[in-house]
Design an enzyme around this catalytic site. Structure first.
Site, short mmCIF file in Angstrom:
data_model
loop_
_atom_site.label_atom_id
_atom_site.label_comp_id
_atom_site.label_asym_id
_atom_site.label_seq_id
_atom_site.Cartn_x
_atom_site.Cartn_y
_atom_site.Cartn_z
N HIS A 1 -2.77 -1.02 -3.35
CA HIS A 1 -3.89 -0.20 -3.05
C HIS A 1 -3.83 0.92 -4.00
CE1 HIS A 1 -4.10 -2.31 1.06
NE2 HIS A 1 -4.54 -2.79 0.21
N SER B 1 0.84 -1.28 0.02
CA SER B 1 0.00 -0.07 -0.03
C SER B 1 0.95 1.32 0.09
CB SER B 1 -0.93 -0.04 1.08
OG SER B 1 -1.85 1.03 1.17
N ASP C 1 -4.20 -5.13 5.79
CA ASP C 1 -4.84 -5.85 4.73
C ASP C 1 -3.70 -7.06 4.32
OD1 ASP C 1 -6.55 -6.76 2.65
OD2 ASP C 1 -5.82 -5.38 1.25
#
Length: 514
Positions: free
Chosen positions: A360, A333, A457
């Protein structure tokens, strides 16, 4: 607590006002100045010394991409880029992330109040994350300094303050002035038997004579002195040599600890463990990366904007086959584009497994990311498309706005499945969704990697896969993470087999997979 000082940079006065109004909603931040272009931003950073900068990508005179390295060289700090959704803006945003920008957001649409609110939420979240990352780095640095000081104190326990040491030295000098200057080499009982004719000789001369006597096998006193005289010399010399060896070993360990984040140091350590595997791969990776550098200016290498079949995605050399038994899955991310650059530059084009990546990122930006990485990596890098068949020597970037899964296809092949499902863990694509799809693929040897990023995540599904028998799990360590969130969550779940600095992950992954 004092508010963080923010500099807002945008060529539009209206946009500067909007961004300023969004930021001051949060009392944690205070606007200390604004700038209309990159050149002005560089000067304002030097003058105002802000804690954080928001900067437009596309500006006249000097754009954000040109200003970023100048700012980072003069005053390193978190810079959040504001990007338009046109193709040029997206490309420059990806390059800014590689150059050290903390993260980016889309510019809000002035016509839609809901979009402004969404951008406001995302911007403030990123700003808080950036300042938390700065605090964590400072705390880690202070902790390392304290640890180093404690280790140094343990190595030199007899060291005394300068004033005390000087006083004791003067006292010792005065005491020695009151005593006879000759100090016998042998213990007191043996010294009393030393012939008088040697009493006036210097210590080195006496020592040489004793050594000569021992070698010749004679003694002036019938052998009673030779044994005691030689016996003390061995314990005196042996500890002296051992002390040097211990000091050398101690210095080597300390140096290794201090340079644990150095890529060269990491390769050296691995070379000792697996000399036949790691070192050759390391050399091969560097060569491949260097040879791929000119590709940035070679049009045929860049993936076309329009979708194309896998066979026509790249002219890069390498073995691209849909027959494989190993698969690498990567999640990242915040800070991910720079980490992915470091990872993919060091993996050779003939890598015997496909690499599936969830970063992401909003829609369209993932295509720009794939095109950029394709020019830098020996691998073929593409944005994944529905129904694409996975092949070796290829990295697939999950498109923004879709959840990606790997599913079995006809003839023992594996394909990409894309669905516009709800966000998971606040993300679409989600690393957990992609990892979860690997649970049933037991015929494959699966290798999991979590890189820098805020949140958690990917951690839960890495744990589930680990408990199911997937032992090849990697995570980027805190030292090199832009944000140590996703890797930390996996470490806390005790499902990370290899916790490494970013620059060591690719060589180790190549070693394990090959």
């Amino acid at each position: 607590m004092c508010a963080y000082r923010v500099l807002v940079v945008d060529d539009s006065a209206f946009m500067r006002k909007i961004i300023t109004d969004l930021i001051v909603r949060d009392e944690s931040f205070n606007i200390v100045g604004t700038a209309a272009n990159g050149r002005e931003a560089v000067e304002k950073v030097k003058e105002l010394q802000p804690d954080l900068v928001t900067m437009d990508v596309e500006m006249p005179e000097m754009n954000g991409l040109e200003a970023l390295p100048l700012i980072m060289a003069a005053h390193p700090l978190p810079v959040i880029m504001l990007s338009g959704i046109n193709e040029q803006g997206m490309k420059e945003t990806i390059m800014a992330l590689e150059a050290g920008a903390f993260d980016f957001i889309r510019k809000p649409s002035i016509a839609h109040a809901q979009d402004i609110e969404q951008v406001s939420k995302a911007l403030l979240e990123q700003m808080h994350t950036a300042m938390q990352a700065v605090r964590s780095r400072l705390e880690r640095k202070e902790a390392n300094e304290r640890k180093a000081a404690m280790e140094q104190a343990k190595k030199t326990p007899m060291e005394k303050p300068p004033g005390q040491a000087a006083a004791e030295k003067r006292a010792g000098s005065q005491a020695s002035a009151d005593k006879p200057p000759v100090v016998p080499l042998a213990p007191p009982p043996a010294a009393s038997a030393q012939p008088k004719k040697d009493a006036g000789k210097s210590v080195p001369t006496a020592a040489k004579q004793e050594t000569k006597k021992q070698l010749s096998g004679t003694s002036a006193t019938g052998g009673r002195i030779d044994k005691p005289a030689v016996q003390p010399r061995k314990p005196v010399q042996a500890p002296h040599v051992q002390k040097k060896e211990d000091l050398s070993m101690s210095t080597g360990i300390t140096s290794g600890q201090l340079k644990s984040s150095d890529p060269a140091a990491g390769k050296s350590i691995q070379g000792k463990d697996k000399a036949g595997l790691v070192k050759p791969e390391s050399r091969k990776t560097v060569t491949s990366s260097a040879s791929s550098a000119p590709a940035a200016t070679t049009p045929p290498v860049t993936a076309p904007t329009a979708p194309a079949a896998p066979q026509g995605l790249s002219l890069k050399k390498g073995v691209h086959t849909s027959s494989f038994r190993k698969l690498v899955a990567v999640g990242c991310s915040t800070g991910g584009p720079r980490a992915l650059k470091t990872l993919l530059e060091r993996i050779p084009g003939d890598f015997p497994a496909p690499i599936v990546i969830v970063q992401h990122m909003p829609p369209n930006f993932t295509r720009s990311l794939a095109q950029r990485l394709n020019t830098l990596s020996p691998l073929r890098v593409v944005e994944a498309e529905q129904g694409m068949t996975l092949e070796t020597g290829t990295a697939y970037i999950a498109p923004g706005g879709y959840q990606l899964r790997i599913v079995p296809g006809a003839g023992g092949k594996y394909t990409v499945s894309l669905k516009m499902e709800e966000a998971r863990n606040g993300h679409r694509p989600s690393v957990d969704t992609m990892f979860e799809s690997l649970l049933s693929l037991t015929a494959l040897e699966r290798h999991l990697v979590l890189l820098t990023g805020m949140g958690s995540d990917g951690a839960k599904m890495m744990k589930k896969l680990y408990d199911a028998g997937v032992q090849s799990t990697f995570a980027e360590n805190e030292e090199t993470c832009v944000v140590y969130g996703m890797p930390r969550s996996a470490v806390e779940l005790k499902c990370v087999r290899h916790l490494l600095p970013m620059q060591e992950i690719a060589p180790k992954l190549v070693q394990v997979v090959k």
